[in-house]
Structure formats: C-alpha cells, structure tokens
Design an enzyme around this catalytic site. Structure first.
Site, PDB file in Angstrom:
ATOM      1  N   LYS A 181       0.841  -1.206   0.000  1.00 53.60           N
ATOM      2  CA  LYS A 181       0.000   0.000   0.000  1.00 53.60           C
ATOM      3  C   LYS A 181       0.871   1.249   0.000  1.00 53.60           C
ATOM      4  CE  LYS A 181      -1.843   2.678   3.106  1.00 53.60           C
ATOM      5  NZ  LYS A 181      -1.834   3.998   2.435  1.00 53.60           N
ATOM      6  N   GLY A 233       7.157   4.456   8.229  1.00 58.42           N
ATOM      7  CA  GLY A 233       6.270   5.582   8.493  1.00 58.42           C
ATOM      8  C   GLY A 233       6.521   6.137   9.876  1.00 58.42           C
ATOM      9  N   SER A 234       5.478   6.685  10.465  1.00 57.82           N
ATOM     10  CA  SER A 234       5.660   7.376  11.742  1.00 57.82           C
ATOM     11  C   SER A 234       5.751   6.391  12.908  1.00 57.82           C
ATOM     12  CB  SER A 234       4.485   8.325  11.973  1.00 57.82           C
ATOM     13  OG  SER A 234       3.285   7.584  12.023  1.00 57.82           O
ATOM     14  N   THR A 235       6.393   6.835  13.963  1.00 60.73           N
ATOM     15  CA  THR A 235       6.543   6.003  15.151  1.00 60.73           C
ATOM     16  C   THR A 235       5.176   5.679  15.752  1.00 60.73           C
ATOM     17  OG1 THR A 235       8.730   6.900  15.546  1.00 60.73           O
ATOM     18  CG2 THR A 235       7.634   5.930  17.444  1.00 60.73           C
ATOM     19  N   GLU A 236       4.276   6.651  15.682  1.00 62.61           N
ATOM     20  CA  GLU A 236       2.937   6.452  16.244  1.00 62.61           C
ATOM     21  C   GLU A 236       2.198   5.290  15.555  1.00 62.61           C
ATOM     22  OE1 GLU A 236       0.677   9.893  15.440  1.00 62.61           O
ATOM     23  OE2 GLU A 236      -1.126   9.134  16.433  1.00 62.61           O
ATOM     24  N   GLY A 238       3.625   3.010  13.698  1.00 62.38           N
ATOM     25  CA  GLY A 238       4.457   1.828  13.928  1.00 62.38           C
ATOM     26  C   GLY A 238       4.094   1.137  15.235  1.00 62.38           C
ATOM     27  N   GLU A 386      10.219  15.221  15.620  1.00 60.49           N
ATOM     28  CA  GLU A 386      10.438  15.291  14.186  1.00 60.49           C
ATOM     29  C   GLU A 386       9.596  16.418  13.595  1.00 60.49           C
ATOM     30  OE1 GLU A 386       9.284  11.597  12.394  1.00 60.49           O
ATOM     31  OE2 GLU A 386      11.185  11.558  11.342  1.00 60.49           O
TER      32      GLU A 386
HETATM   33  P1  NAP Z   1       2.377   7.531   8.626  1.00 60.70           P
HETATM   34  O1  NAP Z   1       1.209   8.361   8.895  1.00 60.70           O
HETATM   35  O2  NAP Z   1       2.829   6.568   9.660  1.00 60.70           O
HETATM   36  O3  NAP Z   1       2.051   6.768   7.275  1.00 60.70           O
HETATM   37  C1  NAP Z   1       2.854   5.773   6.718  1.00 60.70           C
HETATM   38  C2  NAP Z   1       1.977   4.797   5.957  1.00 60.70           C
HETATM   39  O4  NAP Z   1       1.140   4.078   6.861  1.00 60.70           O
HETATM   40  C3  NAP Z   1       1.034   5.460   4.965  1.00 60.70           C
HETATM   41  O5  NAP Z   1       0.874   4.621   3.843  1.00 60.70           O
HETATM   42  C4  NAP Z   1      -0.238   5.551   5.784  1.00 60.70           C
HETATM   43  O6  NAP Z   1      -1.398   5.709   5.031  1.00 60.70           O
HETATM   44  C5  NAP Z   1      -0.222   4.232   6.502  1.00 60.70           C
HETATM   45  N1  NAP Z   1      -1.030   4.161   7.724  1.00 60.70           N
HETATM   46  C6  NAP Z   1      -1.590   5.163   8.442  1.00 60.70           C
HETATM   47  N2  NAP Z   1      -2.242   4.659   9.518  1.00 60.70           N
HETATM   48  C7  NAP Z   1      -2.094   3.314   9.469  1.00 60.70           C
HETATM   49  C8  NAP Z   1      -2.524   2.236  10.294  1.00 60.70           C
HETATM   50  N3  NAP Z   1      -3.226   2.439  11.401  1.00 60.70           N
HETATM   51  N4  NAP Z   1      -2.174   0.972   9.961  1.00 60.70           N
HETATM   52  C9  NAP Z   1      -1.440   0.737   8.863  1.00 60.70           C
HETATM   53  N5  NAP Z   1      -1.005   1.710   8.030  1.00 60.70           N
HETATM   54  C10 NAP Z   1      -1.325   2.986   8.330  1.00 60.70           C
HETATM   55  O7  NAP Z   1       3.649   8.368   8.256  1.00 60.70           O
HETATM   56  P2  NAP Z   1       3.742   9.580   7.270  1.00 60.70           P
HETATM   57  O8  NAP Z   1       3.427  10.805   8.019  1.00 60.70           O
HETATM   58  O9  NAP Z   1       3.026   9.307   6.019  1.00 60.70           O
HETATM   59  O10 NAP Z   1       5.288   9.521   6.919  1.00 60.70           O
HETATM   60  C11 NAP Z   1       6.227  10.242   7.625  1.00 60.70           C
HETATM   61  C12 NAP Z   1       6.891   9.393   8.708  1.00 60.70           C
HETATM   62  O11 NAP Z   1       7.575   8.290   8.163  1.00 60.70           O
HETATM   63  C13 NAP Z   1       7.923  10.183   9.452  1.00 60.70           C
HETATM   64  O12 NAP Z   1       7.731  10.039  10.827  1.00 60.70           O
HETATM   65  C14 NAP Z   1       9.241   9.557   9.021  1.00 60.70           C
HETATM   66  O13 NAP Z   1      10.275   9.674   9.934  1.00 60.70           O
HETATM   67  C15 NAP Z   1       8.876   8.176   8.732  1.00 60.70           C
HETATM   68  N6  NAP Z   1       9.781   7.557   7.776  1.00 60.70           N
HETATM   69  C16 NAP Z   1      10.691   6.635   8.198  1.00 60.70           C
HETATM   70  C17 NAP Z   1      11.582   6.058   7.319  1.00 60.70           C
HETATM   71  C18 NAP Z   1      12.590   5.035   7.761  1.00 60.70           C
HETATM   72  O14 NAP Z   1      13.166   4.385   6.920  1.00 60.70           O
HETATM   73  N7  NAP Z   1      12.832   4.857   9.027  1.00 60.70           N
HETATM   74  C19 NAP Z   1      11.521   6.395   5.980  1.00 60.70           C
HETATM   75  C20 NAP Z   1      10.597   7.326   5.565  1.00 60.70           C
HETATM   76  C21 NAP Z   1       9.720   7.896   6.479  1.00 60.70           C
HETATM   77  P3  NAP Z   1      -1.827   7.168   4.464  1.00 60.70           P
HETATM   78  O15 NAP Z   1      -0.707   8.116   4.711  1.00 60.70           O
HETATM   79  O16 NAP Z   1      -2.053   6.885   3.062  1.00 60.70           O
HETATM   80  O17 NAP Z   1      -3.048   7.585   5.185  1.00 60.70           O
END
Ligand code: NAP
Ligand code: MG
Length: 479
Positions: A181, A233-236, A238, A386
């Site tokens: 996804k 994605g985000s720690t939250e 995760g 962040e």
């Molecule tokens: P996010 O809100 O956690 O979203 C990441 C992905 O998870 C998106 O596809 C999102 O869908 C999906 N998602 C949201 N809620 C979910 C749930 N309850 N269950 C399963 N999937 C769910 O993060 P973001 O704000 O898009 O991305 C930024 C974050 O990613 C930052 O905190 C960054 O540090 C982190 N990041 C980490 C790395 C690494 O390699 N460590 C790399 C890149 C980014 P939608 O967004 O489509 O709603």
C-alpha cells in the site's frame, strides 16, 4: 545571494501519461475497487491529477488471496535463478522508463526533478539489481533459503518509488509475494510500477498494489493471512502496528522516525560541512526520516559556520519541482505544511530564534522556506520532535563527550553525521553514537548494499544489504 536571474528550465511533463482514474492492481490486472475513491493532487499546484480507488477490506482480502496463490503455486517454488531474471528485468525497465518515473514522482510528490532523476530512480533500480543478484545465492545469506510467504507492506509519501523498491526487491528475491500500500498522497509511481510488473511478465499475484489511506493499511497489516509486515512511516503508527500483530506469528520490521544529530567539530572543512548540513536537512524538503535535523556545532566555530550556512541557504532555489534548477520543492501536503508551521511556531514560543532564507514562494501549492532556529536547547520541542520539513535546529557543544551526550539525548536512533578532520575521532564517535547509520564527512548517502535501520523509537529490523534478507527468509540468523 545570486546577482543574476536564471531562466526557468522546466523538464517537460509530456513523457507521462496520467489516466483520469486508477483501479487496484490485483492478480496482475487493474480492477475496480469495492470502496470509495480519492484524489491525488500535485502539491506544487494543487492540481487534481487522478481519481484513485480506495481499497476496502474486501479488496485487501482479494489481494492477499492472490498473493497467497501466487506464492504457493508459482513464485515460492520457482528456482532462485529464474526469479532473478524477473528482478533484473524490472531493474532494467525502471532504468529505461527512468525519465517517466522521475517526472511522475516530481508531479505527485512535489520533490525536485534533480532529486527524482539523480537519487530516487537510480537507487530504486539499483535495489532491484542488487537483490536480483541474491535470488540464486540465498544459501550464503545466513538466513536459510525458504521464503516466509505473503508480505504486507505499507510505505510513506516521502520516497514513494524508492521505499517501494526497498520493500519489494528483497521480498521477491527471497520468493515471497507482496501486497503493497503506497501513501494516500503519492500513489502514482506505485501504479506505474504495477504497469512495469506487467511489462516484465511477472506472474499474476506476485506483486499486488492496493491504494488507500490509513484504514487500508490497517486492514492489510491485520489481515490474518499475511505472514510478514514491513512498515515505513511514523513512530505512532508503527506502535499501533506492533500492538496489532503482537500475539500472532507475523514477522514485523518497522522503519520509523528520526531526529539525527549532524555534528560539526572545529577542525572540519567548513565549506564541505556547510554543504553537508544543507544536504542533511534541505534534501527532499527535509521529508527524510534520517534528516540531519539537529545541527550540533562546536562553540568555537559556531559563528563562522552559521554565517556561511545562512549565505548558502540564501542561494537555495525554492519552487517548481519540474525545474531542473530547483533545490527545494513543495511540501507534500496541506497537513504536513500545517504540522511544520505549528512546530515552528512552538519553537519561537519556546524562545528559539528563527531565521528563514529570503525567497519568494509560489502562490499556489504548499511551501515552506528553508529555515533555521538558533538558541535551541535540548528541552525544546523542535530539538526533540520530528518536524519532517526544511527546518534545522542549531545547538552548540564544547567537547566531544558533550556532543555525544547531546546527540544521543533523543528517543530516536536512526542516523547521525560527524564532520572532522581526524579519522580517530570519526571511529570514536561512530562507536559512541546510538544510531543505525553514522555518516562521516558526508550525509544522506544510500546504497543497496548497506543495511539501514534504527534503534529505540526509530524501529527494528534492517533494510538493504544482506541483513535486508532476514525479514523475508524463514531461517534463524547465522552470522
Ligand atoms: P504515517 O502516517 O505513519 O504513514 C505511513 C503509511 O502508513 C502510509 O501509507 C499511511 O497511510 C499508513 N497508515 C496510516 N495509519 C495506518 C494504520 N493504522 N495501519 C497501517 N497503516 C497505516 O507516516 P507519514 O506521516 O506518512 O510519513 C512520515 C513518517 O515516516 C515520518 O515520521 C518519518 O520519519 C517516517 N519515515 C521513516 C523512514 C525510515 O526508513 N525509518 C523512511 C521514511 C519515512 P496514508 O498516509 O495513506 O493515510
Ligand atoms: Mg500527490
């Protein structure tokens, strides 16, 4: 500050062909979803690009079933040397269609074309080439040769095609099938990748792409027939995924946030360090999990470094992502822009001093100027949380041990940078910094052979390199 104007040098977008609407890619075909649809927009203009299907639980189930069938009947049984041919083919098609992918990524995500062209696309292809090489050599991996099964993969919007490649290439090399996804705001390159899978004649069901938002992601990772969850994605989010798979036999890797320290010692070559600071925080608008968002500069050189940094920041070109001269593109979404603004306002309220590079921002779209905060203390929220945008927090230190203490004073542990002339100091710092990756006299360098991942709240598991195979093979780790 530049003394003359540059003529615009936009890359043509005629190479991309964006359909008015897209379905889901399940079992080798584009199909209609059972749920609603949503729009993907270009964050630099707010133009609506396409209508995208939102996968609901029925769609997720169909995709997981397709992946299961493909795993048990075809892909999981195919000899590694045969799987490798498909991965090589995909890698070559990514190269051949590189300009198309780069332009599409810039339009949908807002990042500058020079980055999609020179970073995202070449490294995405490199991941497929690299893991193609592993497919018939898994007996040397140290993790066995048996695939795990069906991988449910969820990725963010900051490196849409690149994160897709980090996820899909090792999974396929090991004989797994995937349901991926992409993020809601950046689905288009994943859908073009689906076309590439068709072009490569990948057997149906080996790769399935389901678009949607958080709810679709939740349905995917909690589907009972998914064997392995890979999330960036985000720690939250995760954390919520870790909770939802606890007590199941699912394997999980989580790549989460970061708050990297970029540490500049007084013996560092200053101009190079300034380039490294700029690359560390303004690359990809600062939407980088391993961004060098905390500058730790030795007190004796702080004034000089900051003067030169401000001068350099004033030359950054902010604007049209498709312009080949652009250094800093658009913020990916209105939500992310609101988050950056909010945390920056909090920084000022907490007493830090804000400075932004003088630049004209376009009228439409989502923009934030390259910004730095001085007078930041460790207790400030801008030093701890962040911001995930083009905002740098500057702190100072006097001794190496103070630098180590400050750098490690974070709930995260993804990356760090060290700038110094002394090799012995680099080694000492690399050993003392609690971060998955430590760059020395460089920053934000990625290579498929090198494992990447974090400590503490930055997640667990590694992607890239031999270590990146571990999550996708059943064997116990052997060094
Ligand atoms: P996010 O809100 O956690 O979203 C990441 C992905 O998870 C998106 O596809 C999102 O869908 C999906 N998602 C949201 N809620 C979910 C749930 N309850 N269950 C399963 N999937 C769910 O993060 P973001 O704000 O898009 O991305 C930024 C974050 O990613 C930052 O905190 C960054 O540090 C982190 N990041 C980490 C790395 C690494 O390699 N460590 C790399 C890149 C980014 P939608 O967004 O489509 O709603
Ligand atoms: Mg978009």
């Amino acid at each position: 500050m530049s003394t003359f104007e540059y003529a615009p040098a936009p890359e043509s977008r005629s190479i991309v062909d964006i359909a008015p609407s897209y379905g889901l890619f399940v079992n080798g075909e584009f199909v209609d979803g059972h749920g609603h649809s949503f729009k993907s927009i270009s964050p630099s203009t707010e133009e609506v690009l396409a209508e995208i299907a939102e996968a609901d639980e029925t769609d997720v189930d169909l995709a997981v079933r397709a992946a299961r069938r493909a795993h048990s009947r075809v892909w999981g049984r195919m000899p590694g040397k045969e799987r490798a041919k498909y991965l090589f083919r995909i890698a070559r098609i990514i190269q051949e269609r590189g300009r198309e992918l780069a332009v599409l990524e810039s339009i949908d995500n807002g990042k500058p074309i020079k980055e999609t062209r020179d970073v995202d696309v070449p490294i995405a292809a490199a991941h497929f080439f690299y893991y193609a090489g592993w497919a018939d050599k898994l007996e040397y991996s140290g993790y066995g040769t048996e695939s795990v099964g069906v991988a449910g993969q969820v990725i963010p919007w900051n490196f849409p095609l690149l994160m897709l490649s980090w996820k899909i290439a090792p999974a396929l090399a090991c004989g797994n099938t995937v349901v991926l996804k992409p993020a809601e705001t950046t689905p288009l390159t994943a859908l073009l990748f689906a076309e590439i899978c068709q072009q490569a004649d990948l057997p149906p069901g080996v790769v399935n792409i389901i678009t949607g938002a958080g709810e679709t992601g939740r349905a995917l990772v909690s589907h009972p027939d998914v064997d392995k969850v890979a999330f960036t994605g985000s720690t939250e989010v995760g954390r919520s995924i870790a909770r939802s798979v606890a007590g199941t036999s699912k394997r999980v890797t989580l790549e989460l946030g970061g708050k990297a320290a970029n540490i500049v010692f007084d013996d560092a070559p200053v101009d190079q360090a300034v380039e490294g600071i700029v690359n560390g925080i303004f690359f990809n608008q600062g939407h980088v999990c391993c961004a060098g968002s905390r500058l730790l500069v030795q007190e004796s050189v702080a004034d000089d470094v900051l003067d030169r940094l401000k001068r350099r920041m004033s030359t950054l070109r902010v604007g049209d992502p498709l312009d080949k001269n652009t250094d800093v593109g658009a913020i990916n979404s209105a939500e992310q822009l609101a988050k950056i603004r909010e945390l920056s306002a909090i920084g000022e309220d907490e007493g830090a001093e804000r400075w932004a590079a003088p630049c004209e921002l376009p009228e439409h779209g989502f923009w934030f100027p390259p910004t730095l905060f001085t007078g930041v203390t460790q207790a400030h929220r801008i030093a701890r949380e962040e911001i995930f945008g083009p905002v740098l927090s500057v702190l100072t230190f006097r001794t190496p041990s103070e630098a180590i203490e400050k750098a490690n004073n974070t709930p995260y542990g993804l990356s760090a940078g060290v700038w110094t002339d002394k090799g012995s100091r680099i080694l000492k710092m690399a050993g003392a910094l609690r971060a998955g990756v430590v760059w020395a006299n460089t920053f934000n360098k990625f290579d498929p052979t090198s494992p990447f991942g974090g400590y503490k709240e930055s997640g667990y598991g590694r992607e890239g390199g031999r270590h990146g195979l571990a999550g996708y093979l059943k064997g116990e780790a052997r060094r």
